[in-house]
Design a protein around this motif. Structure first.
Motif, mmCIF file in Angstrom:
data_model
loop_
_atom_site.group_PDB
_atom_site.id
_atom_site.type_symbol
_atom_site.label_atom_id
_atom_site.label_comp_id
_atom_site.label_asym_id
_atom_site.label_seq_id
_atom_site.Cartn_x
_atom_site.Cartn_y
_atom_site.Cartn_z
ATOM 1 N N UNK A 1 49.062 27.877 27.046
ATOM 2 C CA UNK A 1 48.704 29.276 27.171
ATOM 3 C C UNK A 1 48.592 29.635 28.644
ATOM 4 N N UNK A 2 48.747 30.919 28.920
ATOM 5 C CA UNK A 2 48.673 31.397 30.294
ATOM 6 C C UNK A 2 47.239 31.285 30.792
ATOM 7 N N UNK A 3 47.104 30.698 31.979
ATOM 8 C CA UNK A 3 45.792 30.609 32.621
ATOM 9 C C UNK A 3 45.909 31.015 34.075
ATOM 10 N N UNK A 4 44.956 31.809 34.520
ATOM 11 C CA UNK A 4 44.861 32.228 35.908
ATOM 12 C C UNK A 4 43.439 31.924 36.375
ATOM 13 N N UNK A 5 43.324 31.161 37.456
ATOM 14 C CA UNK A 5 42.014 30.755 37.946
ATOM 15 C C UNK A 5 41.886 31.118 39.418
ATOM 16 N N UNK A 6 40.982 32.040 39.690
ATOM 17 C CA UNK A 6 40.754 32.498 41.063
ATOM 18 C C UNK A 6 39.683 31.642 41.746
ATOM 19 N N UNK A 7 39.790 31.574 43.060
ATOM 20 C CA UNK A 7 38.780 30.888 43.872
ATOM 21 C C UNK A 7 38.791 31.484 45.274
ATOM 22 N N UNK A 8 37.769 31.154 46.055
ATOM 23 C CA UNK A 8 37.733 31.560 47.448
ATOM 24 C C UNK A 8 36.793 32.697 47.772
ATOM 25 N N UNK A 9 36.163 33.273 46.765
ATOM 26 C CA UNK A 9 35.231 34.358 47.038
ATOM 27 C C UNK A 9 33.954 33.848 47.691
ATOM 28 N N UNK A 10 33.112 34.789 48.109
ATOM 29 C CA UNK A 10 31.863 34.409 48.735
ATOM 30 C C UNK A 10 31.247 35.567 49.482
ATOM 31 N N UNK A 11 30.233 35.236 50.276
ATOM 32 C CA UNK A 11 29.527 36.238 51.078
ATOM 33 C C UNK A 11 30.039 36.176 52.506
ATOM 34 N N UNK A 12 30.392 37.311 53.054
ATOM 35 C CA UNK A 12 30.907 37.376 54.416
ATOM 36 C C UNK A 12 30.372 38.634 55.086
ATOM 37 N N UNK A 13 30.218 38.579 56.390
ATOM 38 C CA UNK A 13 29.774 39.748 57.132
ATOM 39 C C UNK A 13 30.930 40.717 57.346
ATOM 40 N N UNK A 14 30.599 41.966 57.519
ATOM 41 C CA UNK A 14 31.605 42.972 57.825
ATOM 42 C C UNK A 14 32.407 42.542 59.058
ATOM 43 N N UNK A 15 33.717 42.726 58.976
ATOM 44 C CA UNK A 15 34.601 42.294 60.045
ATOM 45 C C UNK A 15 35.146 40.892 59.864
ATOM 46 N N UNK A 16 34.603 40.158 58.911
ATOM 47 C CA UNK A 16 35.030 38.789 58.669
ATOM 48 C C UNK A 16 36.258 38.703 57.787
ATOM 49 N N UNK A 17 36.612 37.454 57.456
ATOM 50 C CA UNK A 17 37.824 37.189 56.679
ATOM 51 C C UNK A 17 37.525 36.227 55.535
ATOM 52 N N UNK A 18 38.330 36.343 54.488
ATOM 53 C CA UNK A 18 38.318 35.402 53.378
ATOM 54 C C UNK A 18 39.746 35.265 52.878
ATOM 55 N N UNK A 19 40.057 34.106 52.298
ATOM 56 C CA UNK A 19 41.333 33.934 51.619
ATOM 57 C C UNK A 19 41.066 33.549 50.168
ATOM 58 N N UNK A 20 41.565 34.373 49.282
ATOM 59 C CA UNK A 20 41.449 34.108 47.859
ATOM 60 C C UNK A 20 42.704 33.386 47.364
ATOM 61 N N UNK A 21 42.509 32.542 46.367
ATOM 62 C CA UNK A 21 43.631 31.852 45.728
ATOM 63 C C UNK A 21 43.585 32.105 44.231
ATOM 64 N N UNK A 22 44.751 32.097 43.611
ATOM 65 C CA UNK A 22 44.858 32.216 42.160
ATOM 66 C C UNK A 22 45.867 31.185 41.690
ATOM 67 N N UNK A 23 45.376 30.176 40.988
ATOM 68 C CA UNK A 23 46.237 29.125 40.458
ATOM 69 C C UNK A 23 46.682 29.493 39.052
ATOM 70 N N UNK A 24 47.985 29.480 38.822
ATOM 71 C CA UNK A 24 48.550 29.903 37.539
ATOM 72 C C UNK A 24 49.135 28.720 36.780
ATOM 73 N N UNK A 25 49.083 28.795 35.462
ATOM 74 C CA UNK A 25 49.687 27.773 34.616
ATOM 75 C C UNK A 25 50.039 28.379 33.261
ATOM 76 N N UNK A 26 50.879 27.674 32.519
ATOM 77 C CA UNK A 26 51.213 28.110 31.173
ATOM 78 C C UNK A 26 52.450 28.977 31.072
ATOM 79 N N UNK A 27 53.119 29.230 32.180
ATOM 80 C CA UNK A 27 54.359 30.005 32.187
ATOM 81 C C UNK A 27 55.137 29.621 33.437
ATOM 82 N N UNK A 28 56.367 30.130 33.545
ATOM 83 C CA UNK A 28 57.191 29.832 34.715
ATOM 84 C C UNK A 28 56.792 30.751 35.853
ATOM 85 N N UNK A 29 55.943 30.242 36.711
ATOM 86 C CA UNK A 29 55.327 31.043 37.766
ATOM 87 C C UNK A 29 56.363 31.746 38.638
#
Length: 116
Positions: A1-29
């Protein structure tokens, strides 16, 4: 089955940076475009960014254009969202999305909190 799993969120101050990831499975990405959406407290879910199946074309909501970058690694079945110059109004749960045969699939999301 199709699965999407996000990661990388969190608390950051204004002006800062974050990188989110989404790992996919269950289909031809590598055959499908991907998108990021977000939902802030008390608000409706909104589109953030999208990318086509090869990664050669991207598009963004006006509110994040120039600050966020979507990318993908088809070898890793992963889509990314690089978020720079974050603002308190970017605070939301960020979810990735894929549409396959007219059906939408969503991950559970990852929370991004930007403090002022």
């Amino acid at each position: 089955q199709v699965q999407l799993v996000e990661s990388g969120g969190g608390l950051v101050q204004a002006g800062g940076s974050l990188r989110l990831s989404c790992a996919a499975s269950g289909y031809t990405f590598s055959n499908a475009g991907m998108s990021w959406f977000r939902q802030a407290p008390g608000k409706e879910r909104e589109f953030v960014a999208g990318i086509n199946w090869t990664g050669s074309s991207t598009w963004y909501a006006d509110s994040v254009k120039g600050r966020f970058t979507i990318s993908r690694d088809n070898a890793k079945n992963t889509v990314y969202l690089q978020m720079n110059s974050l603002k308190p109004e970017d605070t939301a749960v960020y979810s990735c999305n894929v549409r396959l045969l007219a059906l939408d699939y969503w991950g559970k999301g990852t929370l991004v909190t930007v403090s002022s």
